[in-house]
Design a protein around this motif. Sequence first.
Motif, PDB file in Angstrom:
ATOM      1  N   THR A   3      26.125  28.878  63.351  1.00 25.89           N
ATOM      2  CA  THR A   3      26.115  28.062  62.925  1.00 25.89           C
ATOM      3  C   THR A   3      24.826  28.223  61.620  1.00 25.89           C
ATOM      4  OG1 THR A   3      27.943  26.992  64.234  1.00 25.89           O
ATOM      5  CG2 THR A   3      27.155  25.834  61.941  1.00 25.89           C
ATOM      6  N   ILE A   4      25.314  28.192  60.498  1.00 23.16           N
ATOM      7  CA  ILE A   4      24.017  28.120  59.595  1.00 23.16           C
ATOM      8  C   ILE A   4      24.327  25.953  59.470  1.00 23.16           C
ATOM      9  CG2 ILE A   4      22.984  28.334  57.589  1.00 23.16           C
ATOM     10  CD1 ILE A   4      24.112  30.475  57.106  1.00 23.16           C
ATOM     11  N   ASN A   5      23.246  24.973  60.416  1.00 24.92           N
ATOM     12  CA  ASN A   5      23.119  24.245  59.861  1.00 24.92           C
ATOM     13  C   ASN A   5      22.941  23.499  58.750  1.00 24.92           C
ATOM     14  OD1 ASN A   5      24.837  23.705  62.641  1.00 24.92           O
ATOM     15  ND2 ASN A   5      22.872  24.051  63.604  1.00 24.92           N
ATOM     16  N   ALA A   6      20.973  24.469  58.073  1.00 27.67           N
ATOM     17  CA  ALA A   6      20.514  23.952  57.242  1.00 27.67           C
ATOM     18  C   ALA A   6      20.311  24.629  56.333  1.00 27.67           C
ATOM     19  CB  ALA A   6      19.353  23.153  57.609  1.00 27.67           C
ATOM     20  N   ILE A   7      20.085  24.224  55.261  1.00 27.49           N
ATOM     21  CA  ILE A   7      18.714  24.742  54.009  1.00 27.49           C
ATOM     22  C   ILE A   7      18.090  25.677  54.369  1.00 27.49           C
ATOM     23  CG2 ILE A   7      18.049  25.016  52.234  1.00 27.49           C
ATOM     24  CD1 ILE A   7      20.463  24.507  51.244  1.00 27.49           C
ATOM     25  N   ASN A   8      17.331  24.896  55.606  1.00 22.33           N
ATOM     26  CA  ASN A   8      16.027  25.168  56.137  1.00 22.33           C
ATOM     27  C   ASN A   8      16.108  24.262  57.641  1.00 22.33           C
ATOM     28  OD1 ASN A   8      13.425  26.332  57.346  1.00 22.33           O
ATOM     29  ND2 ASN A   8      12.156  25.663  55.720  1.00 22.33           N
ATOM     30  N   ASP A   9      16.456  25.857  58.663  1.00 18.45           N
ATOM     31  CA  ASP A   9      17.338  25.404  60.148  1.00 18.45           C
ATOM     32  C   ASP A   9      15.098  24.782  60.897  1.00 18.45           C
ATOM     33  OD1 ASP A   9      18.283  24.419  62.260  1.00 18.45           O
ATOM     34  OD2 ASP A   9      19.405  25.666  61.935  1.00 18.45           O
ATOM     35  N   LEU A  10      14.761  24.019  60.888  1.00 18.55           N
ATOM     36  CA  LEU A  10      13.398  23.889  61.007  1.00 18.55           C
ATOM     37  C   LEU A  10      13.809  24.123  63.551  1.00 18.55           C
ATOM     38  CD1 LEU A  10      11.883  20.868  59.080  1.00 18.55           C
ATOM     39  CD2 LEU A  10      11.953  23.292  58.929  1.00 18.55           C
ATOM     40  N   LYS A  11      14.641  23.308  63.908  1.00 16.95           N
ATOM     41  CA  LYS A  11      14.850  23.915  65.014  1.00 16.95           C
ATOM     42  C   LYS A  11      14.298  25.732  65.224  1.00 16.95           C
ATOM     43  CE  LYS A  11      18.725  20.520  65.156  1.00 16.95           C
ATOM     44  NZ  LYS A  11      19.879  20.159  65.212  1.00 16.95           N
ATOM     45  N   ARG A  12      14.855  26.431  64.902  1.00 20.17           N
ATOM     46  CA  ARG A  12      14.638  27.517  65.040  1.00 20.17           C
ATOM     47  C   ARG A  12      13.035  28.581  65.139  1.00 20.17           C
ATOM     48  NH1 ARG A  12      19.671  31.318  62.204  1.00 20.17           N
ATOM     49  NH2 ARG A  12      21.554  30.005  61.938  1.00 20.17           N
ATOM     50  N   LEU A  13      12.597  27.510  64.372  1.00 20.44           N
ATOM     51  CA  LEU A  13      10.821  27.668  65.369  1.00 20.44           C
ATOM     52  C   LEU A  13      10.792  28.502  66.191  1.00 20.44           C
ATOM     53  CD1 LEU A  13       7.881  27.866  64.570  1.00 20.44           C
ATOM     54  CD2 LEU A  13       7.730  25.292  65.295  1.00 20.44           C
TER      55      LEU A  13
END
Length: 372
Positions: A3-13
């Motif tokens: 799932t794409i949760n955001a324009i920029n998914d910061l949790k994927r660091l």
Amino acid sequence: MNTINAINDLKRLDPEILTQIKEKVSLIIESGWYVLGTEVKSFEEKFAQYCGTSHCVSVANGTEALELGLKALSLMKGKRVVTVANAGMYSTLAILAVGGIPLYVDIDETSLTMSVESLRSTLDKEKVDGIIVTHLYGQLADVKKICDLARSKNIPVIEDCAQSHGAKLDGKMAGSFGDLGCFSFYPTKNLGALGDGGALVTSTPAIFEDLKKLRMYGWEKKYYVVKPDCRNSRLDEMQAGILGIKLDHLDEWNSKRRHVVSQVKELCRDVKSIRFPTVHETTYVGHLLIVRCAKRDQLKSFLEAKHIPTDIHYPIPDYHQQTLRSTYQGISLPVTEKVCGEILTLPCFPELTGAEIEYIAQCLIEFDKCSL
């Protein structure tokens, strides 16, 4: 598919980078020194070297970087500063905050950054004291021509690099063309902190010395104020330490962002109802994936129904904002106004998977077929 949760998914660091950050923060906590210490000094030196400038002064956020930059160049009370009106009001707010007067020029139809011809026309007709050139969406504006034009008239140039960390032209980095460059380290930026942060870079020693005073009460030394119109605007040690770690990965992340945009564009090469801004691979760092569509609102709803988050960067020209309408009643910038009605932002971050990139493109293609 993830799932794409955001324009920029910061949790994927990257977990390894996150581990390094946690270790760095622990060391800073143990040190007991949290403001203007060794981490700030180290990051400032590292970032100045990366940008190809002699000096860096870190501050609390990107907007204050613009404000302090204007003050360092004496672009304050009553000074007339040229900017664009399609970049979210940030430069406008900074100009107004220091008592300046924003003057708006139109943007280029293909790059969506400041139009050199519109700037030239304004410089021929108006008294101009300074220029803020915004490198928008990760794309450098035509900064060499803008700086040449400005210098022919002895007008200082501030580069707003909040969306262009690492963008390069002919071997020179964003922030190194003008008199000074301003950066934001807001978490979603290409180089983002885990909180707010900003910086200014310059190769002019006098500007550097002024900026150090401007960000800390006007002090020449502790408690001795020698410069007016100053403030407290400091990057803390934790954010500096985090940014120092992330800076080592910036070029790799920028390459991955470029890949996201180029892949979506290539897959959508036959799409008719959706356009992409023209970008130059050597100067572009893919901060945002931008498309233009005459049926923007319908496209936005269509994509969100497909669980693809969207945003609009930016929906309204600065001079149409409620607080400025009465002041700028006579202004009309046709390209700016057209673009603000068509622009749409799609997800773009280094950790997007190949399957997600293909899904975004497939949805754009599907919309195009439905809208014909």
